[in-house]
Scaffold this active site. Sequence first.
Site: not given
Ligand code: NAD
Ligand code: UDP
Length: 335
Positions: A296, A170, A216, A300, A199
Site C-alpha cells: 500500500d 495493475y 467508507f 501520494r 485518486n
Molecule cells: P471502472 O472500473 O469504473 O471503469 C472501467 C470500465 O472498463 C468498466 O466499465 C469496465 O467494465 C470496463 N472494462 C474493463 N476491462 C474491459 C475490457 N477488457 N473490455 C471492455 N471493457 C472493459 O474504473 P474507473 O475508476 O472509472 O477507471 C477508469 C480508467 O481510469 C481505468 O483505466 C483506470 O485504470 C483509470 N484510473 C482511474 C483512477 C480513479 O481514481 N478512478 C485512478 C487512476 C487511473
Molecule cells: N483503504 C482503507 N479502507 C478501505 C479501503 C481502502 O483504509 O476499506 C485505504 C487503502 O489502504 C489505501 C487508501 O485507503 O491506503 C486508498 O485506497 P483505495 O483503494 O481507495 O485506492 P489506492 O489509492 O490504493 O489505489
Amino acid sequence: MADVPPLADPPVTIEPRFGEGSRILVTGGAGFVPSHVVDRLLDRGATVVVVDNFITGAKENIAHHEGNPRFTLVEADVAEPLPRVPALGGRFDAIMHLASPASPTDFRRYALEIMRVNGVGTLHLLERAVADGARFLLASTSEAYGDPLVHPQPESYWGNVNPIGERAVYDESKRFAEAATMAYHRDRGADVAIVRIFNTYGPRMSLDDGRAIPTFITQALRGEPVTVMGTGQQTRSICYVDDLVRGILALLDSRETGPINCGATHEISMRALAETIVSLVGSSSPIVHVAKAPDDPERRRPDLTLARRLLGYEPVVAPEEGLRRTVEYFRQRLT
Ligand code: NAD
Ligand code: UDP
C-alpha cells in the site's frame, strides 16, 4: 516528455477540437470515470461509440443515452479483436482507452483480465488508432509511481514499483501500456496522449467498488464500522470526477503527448478521510483499523505543474463539496 515552458500569461486555454462532427471510441465507457467522459463528449456534439464488457462497469451509468442517435454501446472485451459490427466499422477521430478495472480489490479478483486489457487491449487499440489516423488517449495512473519516494510526484519520476506483488498486475500493465503508447508514437507516428490519473471519486462509483471513498460512505450510511486499513496515516490526494474529466478532455484537445498528471492536491490521511465522511453522513459508525493492504503506497500527491502550464488545468471542487455530492449519490442508491 514535454519540456516545461515558463508559466503562460494569460493562462493557457485549450479550444475543444473533438466535438460536433467527431467520432470517438471510448473503451470502458460504462465505468465510473469513463461514463462522465462520455456525457461531456455527447454534450459537445460528438458521436460516441462505447465498448465495454461490464466486468466492473454498469449499464445504468450510460442508460440515459439510450435512444440518442449519436451514442452506440457495443458489448465486447477490448482484449479480443473488436467485433465486426457497423458501429465499429467507420473511421474514428479519437480513441480513448479508458477500460481497466482500477480498484485494489480488483487486482486480486481480476488479475489476468487487468493484464490483458492494459497489455493486449492497448496494442489492439493502438493498431486501430494508426489505421484510422486517430488521436489515441491512454488512461494511465499514479500507480505508475508505485509507493513513491518523491513527493509530490512529477511526471519525470520513474517510480518505486514492486514488479511481482499483488498490485503489479495493475501497476506494471499500465507501465507496459505507457511504453507501448510511446513506442507506437515513435515508430508508427501515432498521435498519442497519456494521462496519469490520481485518486478520483464521485457519483457512479459502484457500491462494492472496494476503494476507500465508496467503502467508507457505504459503511457510514449503513451504520457499519468504517474500516481504515493499517495505521490510517497513509495519504491520498482526492479529486472530484468533474475536475478530472475537464483535465482529460483538455489533454485530448491539446497537441500534448504527456504523460501528464491529472488529479487534485488535497492530500489527506485515510484516518482523517474516514472521520470526515462519518461526520458528513451524520453517522454513528465507529472507525476501526484492519490489516494493511500489501504494498500500500504511504503517500501520494500529484505535481500538477505540467497540467497547469500545458493544459490550463486547475481542479476547483473542494473536497467537502465533492464528498457531499458523492454521499448524496450513495444515499439515493441505498434507499
Ligand atoms: P471502472 O472500473 O469504473 O471503469 C472501467 C470500465 O472498463 C468498466 O466499465 C469496465 O467494465 C470496463 N472494462 C474493463 N476491462 C474491459 C475490457 N477488457 N473490455 C471492455 N471493457 C472493459 O474504473 P474507473 O475508476 O472509472 O477507471 C477508469 C480508467 O481510469 C481505468 O483505466 C483506470 O485504470 C483509470 N484510473 C482511474 C483512477 C480513479 O481514481 N478512478 C485512478 C487512476 C487511473
Ligand atoms: N483503504 C482503507 N479502507 C478501505 C479501503 C481502502 O483504509 O476499506 C485505504 C487503502 O489502504 C489505501 C487508501 O485507503 O491506503 C486508498 O485506497 P483505495 O483503494 O481507495 O485506492 P489506492 O489509492 O490504493 O489505489
